[in-house]
Every structure is written in C-alpha cells, then in structure tokens.
Design a protein around this motif. Sequence first.
Motif, PDB file in Angstrom:
ATOM      1  N   ASP A  65      17.572  15.311  54.406  1.00 26.16           N
ATOM      2  CA  ASP A  65      18.081  14.368  55.403  1.00 26.16           C
ATOM      3  C   ASP A  65      17.081  13.239  55.658  1.00 26.16           C
ATOM      4  OD1 ASP A  65      20.383  15.877  55.641  1.00 26.16           O
ATOM      5  OD2 ASP A  65      19.801  16.806  57.555  1.00 26.16           O
ATOM      6  N   GLY A  66      15.799  13.571  55.650  1.00 30.84           N
ATOM      7  CA  GLY A  66      14.767  12.550  55.812  1.00 30.84           C
ATOM      8  C   GLY A  66      14.777  11.553  54.664  1.00 30.84           C
ATOM      9  N   MET A  67      14.962  12.058  53.453  1.00 32.03           N
ATOM     10  CA  MET A  67      15.015  11.175  52.289  1.00 32.03           C
ATOM     11  C   MET A  67      16.262  10.298  52.339  1.00 32.03           C
ATOM     12  SD  MET A  67      13.511  10.095  49.712  1.00 32.03           S
ATOM     13  CE  MET A  67      13.527   9.604  48.019  1.00 32.03           C
ATOM     14  N   LEU A  68      17.387  10.861  52.748  1.00 34.75           N
ATOM     15  CA  LEU A  68      18.603  10.060  52.868  1.00 34.75           C
ATOM     16  C   LEU A  68      18.423   8.926  53.876  1.00 34.75           C
ATOM     17  CD1 LEU A  68      21.351  12.815  52.735  1.00 34.75           C
ATOM     18  CD2 LEU A  68      21.053  10.939  51.108  1.00 34.75           C
ATOM     19  N   SER A  69      17.744   9.204  54.966  1.00 32.45           N
ATOM     20  CA  SER A  69      17.463   8.169  55.965  1.00 32.45           C
ATOM     21  C   SER A  69      16.558   7.086  55.378  1.00 32.45           C
ATOM     22  CB  SER A  69      16.796   8.771  57.200  1.00 32.45           C
ATOM     23  OG  SER A  69      17.690   9.615  57.864  1.00 32.45           O
ATOM     24  N   MET A  70      15.583   7.493  54.573  1.00 29.96           N
ATOM     25  CA  MET A  70      14.675   6.529  53.958  1.00 29.96           C
ATOM     26  C   MET A  70      15.424   5.642  52.962  1.00 29.96           C
ATOM     27  SD  MET A  70      11.083   7.163  51.905  1.00 29.96           S
ATOM     28  CE  MET A  70      10.474   8.229  53.180  1.00 29.96           C
ATOM     29  N   ILE A  71      16.317   6.237  52.187  1.00 21.97           N
ATOM     30  CA  ILE A  71      17.113   5.461  51.225  1.00 21.97           C
ATOM     31  C   ILE A  71      17.981   4.445  51.973  1.00 21.97           C
ATOM     32  CG2 ILE A  71      18.969   5.573  49.526  1.00 21.97           C
ATOM     33  CD1 ILE A  71      17.834   8.387  48.740  1.00 21.97           C
ATOM     34  N   ALA A  72      18.662   4.916  53.000  1.00 21.14           N
ATOM     35  CA  ALA A  72      19.530   4.014  53.769  1.00 21.14           C
ATOM     36  C   ALA A  72      18.727   2.868  54.374  1.00 21.14           C
ATOM     37  CB  ALA A  72      20.265   4.793  54.861  1.00 21.14           C
ATOM     38  N   ALA A  73      17.580   3.173  54.944  1.00 18.68           N
ATOM     39  CA  ALA A  73      16.749   2.135  55.559  1.00 18.68           C
ATOM     40  C   ALA A  73      16.268   1.119  54.528  1.00 18.68           C
ATOM     41  CB  ALA A  73      15.562   2.767  56.277  1.00 18.68           C
ATOM     42  N   ALA A  74      15.980   1.576  53.326  1.00 20.15           N
ATOM     43  CA  ALA A  74      15.488   0.676  52.282  1.00 20.15           C
ATOM     44  C   ALA A  74      16.569  -0.298  51.814  1.00 20.15           C
ATOM     45  CB  ALA A  74      14.964   1.483  51.091  1.00 20.15           C
ATOM     46  N   PHE A  75      17.799   0.173  51.753  1.00 19.45           N
ATOM     47  CA  PHE A  75      18.872  -0.655  51.204  1.00 19.45           C
ATOM     48  C   PHE A  75      19.682  -1.407  52.256  1.00 19.45           C
ATOM     49  CE2 PHE A  75      18.099   2.042  47.527  1.00 19.45           C
ATOM     50  CZ  PHE A  75      18.187   1.125  46.491  1.00 19.45           C
ATOM     51  N   ASP A  76      19.709  -0.938  53.475  1.00 19.41           N
ATOM     52  CA  ASP A  76      20.574  -1.555  54.488  1.00 19.41           C
ATOM     53  C   ASP A  76      20.290  -3.036  54.696  1.00 19.41           C
ATOM     54  OD1 ASP A  76      22.100   0.684  54.858  1.00 19.41           O
ATOM     55  OD2 ASP A  76      21.102   1.306  56.712  1.00 19.41           O
ATOM     56  N   ASP A  77      19.032  -3.427  54.730  1.00 18.92           N
ATOM     57  CA  ASP A  77      18.689  -4.832  54.969  1.00 18.92           C
ATOM     58  C   ASP A  77      18.264  -5.563  53.696  1.00 18.92           C
ATOM     59  OD1 ASP A  77      19.198  -4.589  57.710  1.00 18.92           O
ATOM     60  OD2 ASP A  77      17.177  -3.868  58.108  1.00 18.92           O
ATOM     61  N   ALA A  78      18.484  -4.936  52.555  1.00 14.77           N
ATOM     62  CA  ALA A  78      18.045  -5.534  51.286  1.00 14.77           C
ATOM     63  C   ALA A  78      18.914  -6.742  50.916  1.00 14.77           C
ATOM     64  CB  ALA A  78      18.105  -4.498  50.174  1.00 14.77           C
ATOM     65  N   ALA A  79      18.287  -7.697  50.251  1.00 12.64           N
ATOM     66  CA  ALA A  79      19.014  -8.873  49.787  1.00 12.64           C
ATOM     67  C   ALA A  79      19.851  -8.559  48.547  1.00 12.64           C
ATOM     68  CB  ALA A  79      18.035  -9.996  49.467  1.00 12.64           C
ATOM     69  N   ASP A  80      19.376  -7.630  47.734  1.00 15.92           N
ATOM     70  CA  ASP A  80      20.078  -7.208  46.525  1.00 15.92           C
ATOM     71  C   ASP A  80      19.557  -5.822  46.131  1.00 15.92           C
ATOM     72  OD1 ASP A  80      17.557  -7.678  45.321  1.00 15.92           O
ATOM     73  OD2 ASP A  80      18.192  -9.574  44.444  1.00 15.92           O
ATOM     74  N   PHE A  81      20.097  -5.277  45.059  1.00 13.86           N
ATOM     75  CA  PHE A  81      19.727  -3.922  44.656  1.00 13.86           C
ATOM     76  C   PHE A  81      18.240  -3.832  44.320  1.00 13.86           C
ATOM     77  CE2 PHE A  81      19.549  -0.382  41.536  1.00 13.86           C
ATOM     78  CZ  PHE A  81      19.946   0.644  42.394  1.00 13.86           C
ATOM     79  N   ARG A  82      17.727  -4.827  43.620  1.00 10.32           N
ATOM     80  CA  ARG A  82      16.303  -4.808  43.256  1.00 10.32           C
ATOM     81  C   ARG A  82      15.423  -4.790  44.505  1.00 10.32           C
ATOM     82  NH1 ARG A  82      13.680  -7.661  38.260  1.00 10.32           N
ATOM     83  NH2 ARG A  82      11.554  -6.939  38.520  1.00 10.32           N
ATOM     84  N   ASP A  83      15.780  -5.576  45.497  1.00  6.78           N
ATOM     85  CA  ASP A  83      15.032  -5.603  46.753  1.00  6.78           C
ATOM     86  C   ASP A  83      15.051  -4.218  47.410  1.00  6.78           C
ATOM     87  OD1 ASP A  83      13.599  -6.815  48.931  1.00  6.78           O
ATOM     88  OD2 ASP A  83      15.500  -6.990  50.026  1.00  6.78           O
ATOM     89  N   GLY A  84      16.200  -3.540  47.400  1.00  8.30           N
ATOM     90  CA  GLY A  84      16.300  -2.200  47.965  1.00  8.30           C
ATOM     91  C   GLY A  84      15.450  -1.194  47.213  1.00  8.30           C
ATOM     92  N   VAL A  85      15.458  -1.284  45.882  1.00 10.77           N
ATOM     93  CA  VAL A  85      14.633  -0.387  45.052  1.00 10.77           C
ATOM     94  C   VAL A  85      13.161  -0.615  45.362  1.00 10.77           C
ATOM     95  CG1 VAL A  85      13.872   0.087  42.676  1.00 10.77           C
ATOM     96  CG2 VAL A  85      16.320  -0.083  43.198  1.00 10.77           C
TER      97      VAL A  85
END
Length: 190
Positions: A65-85
């Motif tokens: 669940d902690g990792m899922l939260s980290m993934i969501a936080a990384a991608f939610d405000d990303a400009a594009d997929f590369r930015d989220g990665v």
Amino acid sequence: MTQRPPNTKDRLIVTAARLFQRSGYNGVGLAELLAEAQAPKGSLYHHFPKGKPDLALAAASWASDGMLSMIAAAFDDAADFRDGVTTLCHKIAKLFDTSAQWETCPIAATLFESPDNRAFREHADRLYESWIIEVRNHAARFGVSDPENAADTLFIVMQGGWQLARARRDSNVLRRLPDLFPWDSLRQPG
C-alpha cells in the motif's frame, strides 16, 4: 490534537514489515517480533489466527500500500509518463537513502524468503500486479503506445536497479534509471 498510538494489530503489522525487510521471513523469530511490537503472544493469534504466516501476508500488503501511494504521488502531478518515471525513481532513491541500504523489497523479503508457500507466492503476484496496474493506468493516461509493456519494463528495471543500488550502496543507481529506460520503444506522443 494528540495522535493516538497505533493499536496492537497495526504495531504487529508495521513491526513485522520492518523486521522481515531487514532480516527476511526466516530471520525473524516470534519472540523478537512480539518484543519489538510490544505485544503479548495472545494478541498475535487473536489478530492473525495462523500466526506468523497470516502476519506476513498482512505486512506485505501494508508495505505494498505504501508503494502504491508512492507510485500515485509520482504520477499524479507529472507532465508526462517520463516525468512520472523520473519522479518515482527519485522517490525510491530517497527511500533507499533513508532506510538501511541493505534492505530488500519488503514483499520479496517476506513472501519469497519464507518456506515454499503457494499462498505467499500468489499474494506476492497480486501485490506486484497492483503496482504494475497502477503504472499501466498512468502510462495509458499519458498516451504511451503500449502501457502494459511500459509498466512491466519499469517494474523490471526498478527491481534490478534496487538490487544494484544495494550491492553498490549507491542510490544514484536508482536516480539514473530514467536515463536507461527504453523510451524509444514507448513512442509516447509529444
């Protein structure tokens, strides 16, 4: 407002996740776990009727669940997929820096370093698949041509990156992962 201390069940789960990550499932005895969690033996079996195996499943789910939260936080405000990665890799590098660097993935340490157990393997598969689905959904949202392949590749690259970072004791391995990612194969618009 004061924060309530965690209840016994939560203390057992969090303590187990931390100890299993550090020492592996087989490296943690019940006496150590109960002492660290400051919990009586009866409470373990009250909350987890099958004992350590049930607690291991709960601890792995909590860590996931902690990792899922980290993934969501990384991608939610990303400009594009590369930015989220890139953001996700930097978040994981920071986690590496703030944790004991020799620790492994809490899911692997808990569910794969235990006795051969079909329920553990199936649970690990569901947890890892939930991470991949979360990334795949973000990849699709950003218009990546093959979101499933992008998510699988990211998971594989990150797991290998974590292992190499552990061996080298160098979180920069994780920060460099976006530069090593096969972006050309994704054909992301823009």
